[in-house]
Design a protein around this motif. Structure first.
Motif, PDB file in Angstrom:
ATOM      1  N   CYS A  39       0.827  -1.225   0.000  1.00 46.18           N
ATOM      2  CA  CYS A  39       0.000   0.000   0.000  1.00 46.18           C
ATOM      3  C   CYS A  39       0.857   1.269   0.000  1.00 46.18           C
ATOM      4  CB  CYS A  39      -0.919   0.030   1.213  1.00 46.18           C
ATOM      5  SG  CYS A  39      -2.098  -1.290   1.184  1.00 46.18           S
ATOM      6  N   TYR A  40       2.170   1.103  -0.156  1.00 48.38           N
ATOM      7  CA  TYR A  40       3.040   2.278  -0.265  1.00 48.38           C
ATOM      8  C   TYR A  40       3.086   2.630  -1.752  1.00 48.38           C
ATOM      9  CZ  TYR A  40       6.915   5.325   1.194  1.00 48.38           C
ATOM     10  OH  TYR A  40       7.703   6.414   1.497  1.00 48.38           O
ATOM     11  N   TYR A  41       2.069   3.413  -2.181  1.00 47.04           N
ATOM     12  CA  TYR A  41       1.893   3.621  -3.616  1.00 47.04           C
ATOM     13  C   TYR A  41       2.845   4.697  -4.147  1.00 47.04           C
ATOM     14  CZ  TYR A  41      -2.529   1.251  -2.572  1.00 47.04           C
ATOM     15  OH  TYR A  41      -3.475   0.360  -2.137  1.00 47.04           O
ATOM     16  N   PRO A 153       7.480   4.036 -11.747  1.00 46.25           N
ATOM     17  CA  PRO A 153       6.924   4.578 -10.503  1.00 46.25           C
ATOM     18  C   PRO A 153       7.965   5.396  -9.738  1.00 46.25           C
ATOM     19  CG  PRO A 153       7.456   2.255 -10.236  1.00 46.25           C
ATOM     20  CD  PRO A 153       7.695   2.578 -11.676  1.00 46.25           C
ATOM     21  N   TYR A 155       8.592   6.681  -5.849  1.00 45.31           N
ATOM     22  CA  TYR A 155       8.116   6.526  -4.469  1.00 45.31           C
ATOM     23  C   TYR A 155       8.728   7.612  -3.588  1.00 45.31           C
ATOM     24  CZ  TYR A 155       6.787   1.845  -6.016  1.00 45.31           C
ATOM     25  OH  TYR A 155       6.220   0.794  -6.691  1.00 45.31           O
ATOM     26  N   THR A 175       9.366  -3.811  -3.960  1.00 44.52           N
ATOM     27  CA  THR A 175       7.957  -4.025  -4.321  1.00 44.52           C
ATOM     28  C   THR A 175       7.844  -5.111  -5.389  1.00 44.52           C
ATOM     29  OG1 THR A 175       7.621  -1.679  -3.868  1.00 44.52           O
ATOM     30  CG2 THR A 175       5.834  -2.812  -4.971  1.00 44.52           C
ATOM     31  N   LEU A 207      -3.344  -3.814  -7.935  1.00 49.04           N
ATOM     32  CA  LEU A 207      -2.058  -3.646  -7.237  1.00 49.04           C
ATOM     33  C   LEU A 207      -0.878  -3.754  -8.203  1.00 49.04           C
ATOM     34  CD1 LEU A 207      -2.770  -5.569  -3.911  1.00 49.04           C
ATOM     35  CD2 LEU A 207      -2.242  -3.139  -4.128  1.00 49.04           C
ATOM     36  N   ILE A 210      -0.861  -0.475 -10.311  1.00 52.02           N
ATOM     37  CA  ILE A 210      -0.549   0.801  -9.640  1.00 52.02           C
ATOM     38  C   ILE A 210       0.960   0.910  -9.429  1.00 52.02           C
ATOM     39  CG2 ILE A 210      -0.789   0.098  -7.174  1.00 52.02           C
ATOM     40  CD1 ILE A 210      -2.457   3.164  -7.792  1.00 52.02           C
ATOM     41  N   HIS A 211       1.613  -0.242  -9.203  1.00 49.11           N
ATOM     42  CA  HIS A 211       3.069  -0.207  -8.998  1.00 49.11           C
ATOM     43  C   HIS A 211       3.838  -0.247 -10.322  1.00 49.11           C
ATOM     44  CE1 HIS A 211       3.062  -0.274  -4.651  1.00 49.11           C
ATOM     45  NE2 HIS A 211       2.165  -1.239  -4.657  1.00 49.11           N
ATOM     46  N   GLN A 223      -6.040   3.038 -10.306  1.00 53.08           N
ATOM     47  CA  GLN A 223      -6.233   4.067  -9.275  1.00 53.08           C
ATOM     48  C   GLN A 223      -7.704   4.160  -8.879  1.00 53.08           C
ATOM     49  OE1 GLN A 223      -4.346   7.248 -11.491  1.00 53.08           O
ATOM     50  NE2 GLN A 223      -2.556   7.255 -10.152  1.00 53.08           N
ATOM     51  N   LYS A 649      -4.923   6.166   1.765  1.00 52.27           N
ATOM     52  CA  LYS A 649      -3.614   6.034   1.119  1.00 52.27           C
ATOM     53  C   LYS A 649      -3.633   6.687  -0.265  1.00 52.27           C
ATOM     54  CE  LYS A 649      -1.623   2.822   3.953  1.00 52.27           C
ATOM     55  NZ  LYS A 649      -2.327   3.161   5.167  1.00 52.27           N
ATOM     56  N   LEU A 650      -4.782   6.648  -0.917  1.00 48.56           N
ATOM     57  CA  LEU A 650      -4.819   7.057  -2.322  1.00 48.56           C
ATOM     58  C   LEU A 650      -5.963   8.028  -2.596  1.00 48.56           C
ATOM     59  CD1 LEU A 650      -3.051   6.190  -4.718  1.00 48.56           C
ATOM     60  CD2 LEU A 650      -4.823   4.573  -5.352  1.00 48.56           C
TER      61      LEU A 650
END
Length: 702
Positions: A39-41, A153, A155, A175, A207, A210-211, A223, A649-650
């Motif tokens: 969940c660390y997007y 991505p 981060y 990830t 998931l 998104i990564h 998203q 988170k998002l």
């Protein structure tokens, strides 16, 4: 989200992490488990498919990617000004690369005459191309194919994380490891028919995309899916707790509108109710007849008449043989409520009392006795009301002023004061945007009082720059000559109490020259004063012994001085919108025209301009709160940060209102069809509740 114990695995067990990196991930990024890392997007994505030449790269791009050969590098300068400078080139021009931090580490890894992919923001210095702290990797054919995803991505990282090679690339690598390990174990969290209806991804696909998105269309869909899930589960928890409450907690029935209510309405009410007040009283009346415990939030701007609505609800309780209490966050406010209700009720109409920390023991004993035998109808106080010694004969209604000042546990204690929990009415003068109210207080019914009582003139708001100070003095003198009073507020920035005091003292010096004694008198209130001195200064102003109140601490919410008609806010650009609106609400409480003057410097940021323009344009607290939400995001709106409910988170409540509405609508439909989630298609949702969640459980709130 993910119920399998695999997802709760501590992060140190992931390949490539280990104990030291785990420690820094926990401290710096709040990543404790596999699930936290999932969940660390990424917060943005970079197109790494395009390469530029040094001479042709557009300088207005946030980042460019160039292939260069490294020609030379050296460390120059001493101590603070030490830097590493490298020269590189392609067939179009030369570029200089500069590092100010991590110099030794970078130097150790540079290889002369090798070809690198450099990536960063291109600047020009004395006509030469330059890039500071570029990302660099050695060029190889496989590298380009394997590493450069079309959308890469990015981060969030910190200096501390980077020391452990956990920059964007490092986190990306972890990830990827994690997804490889557990992708096949990711189950769907939403029922299939909801995914079909809204064309959402499966949880696994969302998931992965998104990564590591394949293209921008897939990213958008991922998203939307994850935002929908977040908002859906917040609503699911909220509305389920509301449903449980209607099953679990029976409420007292206020069956009749009796003599006290009617007599007050016909003979004692000093003004006619606005339509908004009538509507809210009707809603409360209807709630208290259902035999279900009421939980209602009444929002209304300062001066919209929430107190009268609360009083009439209390009279309704008394007419039905119950007692009522009103709890305020501070002693000043509780005392003020007591005096204003007493003035409205006239002597002997209803027995009403005040209980705060200052109430003498002897008075307390009398009060407790009357409370226990039911003689006392209305008790007003601070959180002294929660203490176990306070025993009601039959408490039917609790009114709480200023919601966010009271913790969940404190409210729950008031519930236990009666066999059948009392009805709860929460009043707040901080207008909360509808979308935020739905999310934060999704289990409370929300009423709005959105019109001012007749005869109240809207406050006129004027924005003046430092250079127009004489206009401000003129307006102050005019109003004071008319017998009115003035507030002057200086910003209070936590870190610099000393500086703020200095600002206030400097301001006072100027004011004393402009408004000399004995003609003009000041009350001064600031954070360094003892509580009793503050109280003394406040009281002098309330009694009209001083005309100008100068304060750094934001004047106590709700302090009522009807004769004060001017609010001057110094450095108004340093206040948030809702703060400015709250402060403005301190004036305009009498029938006279009131003014709010926003003083600011000449240089204003874009956001400060919007805030001040909004204040000048509108007095509508709800409109202001919507703009505030867009400017600041939901985390800063009062109370939400501490409550931890909005652990988003998002999703972003101001941007994703449409998704929130749809998620809420879906949840309502589910509970209408299947309140216990027993149908096969709701199996995943039932499972969600059977897993013990960490942290505060939402069904305890309100």
């Amino acid at each position: 989200m993910l119920n399998d114990s695999l997802f709760k695995t501590p992060i140190e067990y992931l390949k490539g992490v280990g104990p030291q990196r785990a420690e820094v991930l926990k401290k710096e990024a709040g990543i404790f488990t596999y699930e936290d890392l999932l969940c660390y997007y990424p917060f943005r994505y970079i197109d790494r498919t395009q390469f530029y030449k040094v001479a042709e790269a557009p300088p207005d791009l946030a980042h460019v990617q160039i292939l260069v050969r490294l020609k030379s590098f050296e460390i120059i300068g001493e101590k603070q000004s030490k830097r590493l400078i490298a020269k590189a080139y392609d067939d179009s021009a030369e570029i200089e690369l500069v590092w100010f931090q991590g110099i030794r580490w970078v130097e150790k890894n540079l290889k002369l005459n090798q070809v690198y992919i450099i990536f960063g923001k291109l600047n020009y210095f004395n006509g030469k191309a330059q890039m500071a702290h570029p990302e660099m990797e050695l060029f190889s054919k496989e590298n380009v194919i394997k590493g450069n995803l079309s959308l890469q991505p990015v981060y969030s990282s910190t200096e501390k994380l980077k020391q452990f090679s956990l920059d964007t690339k490092g986190i990306q690598k972890l990830t990827a490891n994690l997804l490889e390990l557990i992708a096949d174990k990711i189950e769907d969290v939403l029922p299939d028919y909801i995914l079909q209806k809204y064309k959402l991804n499966s949880h696994k696909e969302a998931l992965l995309q998104i990564h590591f998105p394949t293209d921008s269309k897939s990213l958008k869909r991922a998203q939307t899916t994850l935002k929908f899930e977040e908002l859906f589960f917040i609503q699911l928890k909220m509305l389920r707790s509301k449903l449980l409450r209607t099953y679990k907690f029976k409420g007292n029935v206020f069956a009749q509108v009796g003599d006290k209510f009617n007599y007050f309405y016909e003979h004692l009410l000093p003004f006619s109710l606005t339509n908004a007040q009538k509507r809210v009283i009707k809603e409360i009346r209807s709630d208290t007849q259902k035999g279900i415990q009421m939980n209602r939030l009444v929002q209304g701007d300062v001066g919209s008449g929430k107190t009268v609505v609360a009083l009439m609800s209390m009279l309704l309780a008394i007419d039905n043989g119950f007692q009522a209490c009103l709890m305020a966050p501070t002693e000043i406010l509780a005392t003020q409520h007591y005096h204003s209700l007493k003035a409205l009720l006239k002597d002997g109409f209803v027995e009403i009392a005040l209980l705060t920390g200052s109430t003498k023991k002897k008075e307390r004993n009398v009060l407790f006795e009357k409370l226990a035998n039911g003689e006392l109808g209305i008790l007003i106080g601070t959180h002294a009301l929660i203490e176990d010694t306070v025993q009601f004969k039959n408490l039917g209604l609790v009114v709480i002023d200023e919601q966010h000042r009271f913790g969940v546990e404190q409210r729950a204690k008031l519930w236990r004061k009666n066999v059948i929990p009392p009805h709860v009415l929460v009043m707040t003068a901080t207008p909360i945007p509808r979308t935020l109210a739905m999310t934060l207080y999704g289990d409370l019914d929300v009423s709005m009082i959105n019109e001012l009582p007749a005869g109240r003139k809207p406050i006129e708001t004027i924005h003046l720059y430092e250079t127009q100070r004489l206009r401000m003095f003129g307006l102050m003198k005019r109003e004071i000559t008319l017998g009115r009073q003035v507030y002057m507020v200086y910003p209070l920035i936590q870190e610099s109490a000393k500086l703020d005091l200095k600002n206030l003292m400097d301001g006072l010096e100027v004011m004393a020259r402009e408004f000399p004694l004995p003609q003009y008198k000041f009350s001064v209130v600031h954070g360094q004063l003892a509580a009793k001195d503050k109280e003394y200064e406040m009281q002098r102003f309330v009694k009209g012994e001083t005309q100008i109140m100068v304060a750094t601490t934001v004047i106590e919410v709700g302090v009522n001085v009807p004769n004060a008609s001017v609010m001057i806010i110094e450095n108004a650009e340093r206040f948030g919108l809702s703060q400015l609106h709250q402060l403005r609400g301190r004036v305009g409480r009498g029938a006279e025209q009131s003014y709010c003057i926003l003083m600011s410097g000449v240089k204003l940021s874009k956001e400060a301009k919007i805030r001040l323009e909004t204040m000048v344009r509108t007095n509508d607290g709800f409109e202001i709160s919507e703009i505030d939400l867009q400017l600041r995001g939901p985390g800063d709106i009062e109370g939400t940060q501490q409550s931890g409910i909005l652990d988003l988170k998002l999703a972003d409540i101001s941007q994703d209102q449409q998704i929130l509405q749809e998620a809420r609508k879906t949840v309502i439909e589910i509970f209408e069809e299947d309140p216990d989630l027993n149908l096969e298609k709701h199996h995943t949702l039932k499972k969600f509740f059977s897993v013990k969640k960490n942290g505060i459980s939402l069904d305890k709130i309100s």
